[in-house]
Scaffold this motif. Structure first.
Motif, short mmCIF file in Angstrom:
data_model
loop_
_atom_site.label_atom_id
_atom_site.label_comp_id
_atom_site.label_asym_id
_atom_site.label_seq_id
_atom_site.Cartn_x
_atom_site.Cartn_y
_atom_site.Cartn_z
N ASP A 68 0.85 -1.19 0.00
CA ASP A 68 0.00 0.00 0.00
C ASP A 68 0.89 1.24 0.00
OD1 ASP A 68 -2.23 -1.57 0.02
OD2 ASP A 68 -2.59 -1.41 2.16
N GLU A 69 0.88 1.96 -1.11
CA GLU A 69 1.76 3.12 -1.27
C GLU A 69 1.04 4.39 -0.86
OE1 GLU A 69 4.38 5.17 -4.85
OE2 GLU A 69 3.94 3.01 -4.89
N ARG A 70 1.77 5.27 -0.21
CA ARG A 70 1.22 6.55 0.23
C ARG A 70 2.14 7.68 -0.21
NH1 ARG A 70 0.12 2.76 4.19
NH2 ARG A 70 -2.02 2.76 4.99
N GLY A 71 1.56 8.86 -0.36
CA GLY A 71 2.37 10.02 -0.67
C GLY A 71 3.33 10.33 0.46
N VAL A 72 4.58 10.56 0.15
CA VAL A 72 5.61 10.81 1.16
C VAL A 72 5.72 12.30 1.42
CG1 VAL A 72 8.04 10.49 1.79
CG2 VAL A 72 6.87 8.76 0.40
N PRO A 73 5.41 12.75 2.66
CA PRO A 73 5.52 14.18 2.97
C PRO A 73 6.97 14.64 2.93
CG PRO A 73 5.04 12.92 4.95
CD PRO A 73 4.92 11.97 3.82
N ALA A 74 7.14 15.94 2.76
CA ALA A 74 8.49 16.50 2.60
C ALA A 74 9.38 16.20 3.79
CB ALA A 74 8.39 18.01 2.37
N GLU A 75 8.83 16.25 5.02
CA GLU A 75 9.65 16.01 6.19
C GLU A 75 10.22 14.60 6.20
OE1 GLU A 75 9.35 15.96 11.10
OE2 GLU A 75 7.58 16.40 9.89
N PRO A 116 19.72 9.80 2.06
CA PRO A 116 20.94 9.16 2.57
C PRO A 116 21.92 10.14 3.20
CG PRO A 116 20.37 8.27 0.43
CD PRO A 116 19.44 9.43 0.67
N GLY A 117 21.94 11.36 2.70
CA GLY A 117 22.86 12.35 3.25
C GLY A 117 22.45 12.88 4.60
N ARG A 118 21.22 12.54 5.03
CA ARG A 118 20.71 13.04 6.30
C ARG A 118 20.47 11.92 7.32
NH1 ARG A 118 18.16 18.25 6.04
NH2 ARG A 118 18.44 19.22 4.01
N LEU A 119 21.02 10.75 7.06
CA LEU A 119 20.76 9.64 7.97
C LEU A 119 21.33 9.89 9.36
CD1 LEU A 119 21.13 6.44 5.79
CD2 LEU A 119 19.07 7.42 6.77
N GLU A 120 22.40 10.66 9.45
CA GLU A 120 22.92 11.00 10.77
C GLU A 120 21.89 11.82 11.55
OE1 GLU A 120 26.70 12.82 10.66
OE2 GLU A 120 27.73 11.10 9.78
N THR A 121 21.14 12.67 10.83
CA THR A 121 20.08 13.43 11.48
C THR A 121 19.00 12.49 11.98
OG1 THR A 121 20.52 15.32 10.05
CG2 THR A 121 18.38 15.25 11.16
N ALA A 122 18.67 11.47 11.18
CA ALA A 122 17.67 10.50 11.59
C ALA A 122 18.09 9.75 12.84
CB ALA A 122 17.39 9.52 10.45
N ALA A 131 11.53 11.87 15.94
CA ALA A 131 11.00 12.58 14.79
C ALA A 131 10.78 11.64 13.62
CB ALA A 131 11.95 13.71 14.39
N VAL A 132 11.69 10.69 13.46
CA VAL A 132 11.54 9.70 12.38
C VAL A 132 10.29 8.85 12.63
CG1 VAL A 132 12.60 7.76 11.19
CG2 VAL A 132 14.03 9.65 12.00
N GLU A 133 10.13 8.39 13.87
CA GLU A 133 8.95 7.60 14.19
C GLU A 133 7.66 8.39 13.95
OE1 GLU A 133 6.84 5.25 17.95
OE2 GLU A 133 8.62 6.48 18.28
N ALA A 134 7.64 9.63 14.40
CA ALA A 134 6.44 10.46 14.23
C ALA A 134 6.11 10.65 12.75
CB ALA A 134 6.64 11.81 14.91
N ALA A 135 7.15 10.82 11.93
CA ALA A 135 6.92 11.01 10.49
C ALA A 135 6.35 9.75 9.86
CB ALA A 135 8.22 11.42 9.81
#
Length: 318
Positions: free
Chosen positions: A265-272, A279-285, A291-295
């Protein structure tokens, strides 16, 4: 992923080269290689509730069926059965097709009291000689056991190489009820085979032990990120694209790439969330797991864009 043979005609190696990328793709990195063992369930406490899940390597010899995880585990979250589907498939032997389907990627979960306690990853093979409903058994490069039958030297070589490749997986973000696995995977991007950080998210529904499972592919090759939800146990075929390098007209090296993440089941991925999957932001994740869980929970609450057919696994003997 590429494989180079030592035989210009590729006769001996055609049957041996394909599973290096045919199991896209997981085992545990060296710093997290903790074998799973059956353990008694414990009641959650205030102190343990705040502990994120651990990543465990599944112990060889553990048997399971798609609807019955091994002792100490509550869910078979995901099992992927590789299959050579497109590209230069005429350059590999029929035995290679069979070998590809023999070694499967497995993700298990241990859920209790609304908490995701462990995520287990390993390779499995069908149990042989015990009937059509015998299920799978966990195997490793150093321990295939007896339940999975005989293994040729070529198959053992493939299993060893696959285990090393799967060792690149890591826990990218985790909270007590959520885990995001990062798995660098050779994927088909346009006409090329490129390494992509495919990710798998597991999350427990609040107030229950229901597990949800999502497969994620970040934005690559100018395409938008894709996230699809699969209903556990998600037993899927993993179609692969085959690329062959030739010398004097003979194939001498092969590369195998995941064509797409599994249907779901595919859903639109929000910008956040798209930014967090970059991949360049995985350290942020990793620094912001809540925040990742909430998103991901916000995404899961959205209606599906277009529900796609659930992929069903083949009979266990394939």
């Amino acid at each position: 992923m590429s494989v180079l043979t030592t035989n210009p005609r590729g006769v001996f190696w055609r049957g041996a080269v394909l599973l290096l990328a045919a199991i896209p793709l997981m085992t545990i990195g060296a710093s997290q290689r903790q074998e799973s063992r059956p353990r008694a369930a414990t009641a959650p406490t205030a102190s343990t509730d705040a502990v994120p899940p651990e990543l465990a390597r599944l112990a060889p010899g553990e048997r399971f069926r798609d609807d019955a995880p091994p002792a100490g585990w509550t869910h078979v979250a995901f099992k992927s059965i590789p299959m050579l589907a497109t590209g230069a498939i005429d350059t590999v032997s029929p035995e290679s097709h069979a070998t590809a389907r023999r070694i499967r990627l497995v993700i298990l979960a241990d859920v209790s009291g609304g908490r995701l306690r462990r995520v287990g990853v390993g390779l499995s093979a069908p149990v042989v000689g015990r009937g059509p409903d015998a299920g799978d058994v966990i195997v490793s490069a150093t321990n295939v056991g007896d339940d999975s039958g005989e293994w040729s030297a070529k198959e053992r070589l493939i299993l060893a190489a696959g285990s090393r490749e799967l060792g690149r997986v890591e826990l990218a973000a985790a909270t007590p009820a959520f885990a995001l696995l990062r798995a660098p995977t050779t994927c088909l991007v346009g006409d090329e085979h490129e390494t992509v950080d495919v990710m798998y998210a597991l999350m427990v529904e609040p107030g229950s032990d229901r597990l949800r499972f999502l497969a994620c592919k970040p934005a690559v090759g100018g395409a938008s990120p894709v996230v699809r939800e699969l209903e556990p146990p998600a037993i899927v075929d993993g179609p692969l694209h085959v690329k062959a390098t030739t010398l004097a007209g003979y194939p001498i090296a092969w590369s195998f790439a995941m064509i797409d993440i599994p249907a779901g089941d595919e859903r639109g991925v929000p910008a956040e969330l798209a930014l967090l999957l970059d991949p360049g932001r995985l350290e942020t994740a990793q620094a912001r797991p809540e925040a990742v869980e909430a998103a991901f929970r916000a995404l899961a609450a959205r209606p599906a864009l277009a529900p796609t057919a659930r992929a069903e696994g083949p009979p266990q003997g394939d």
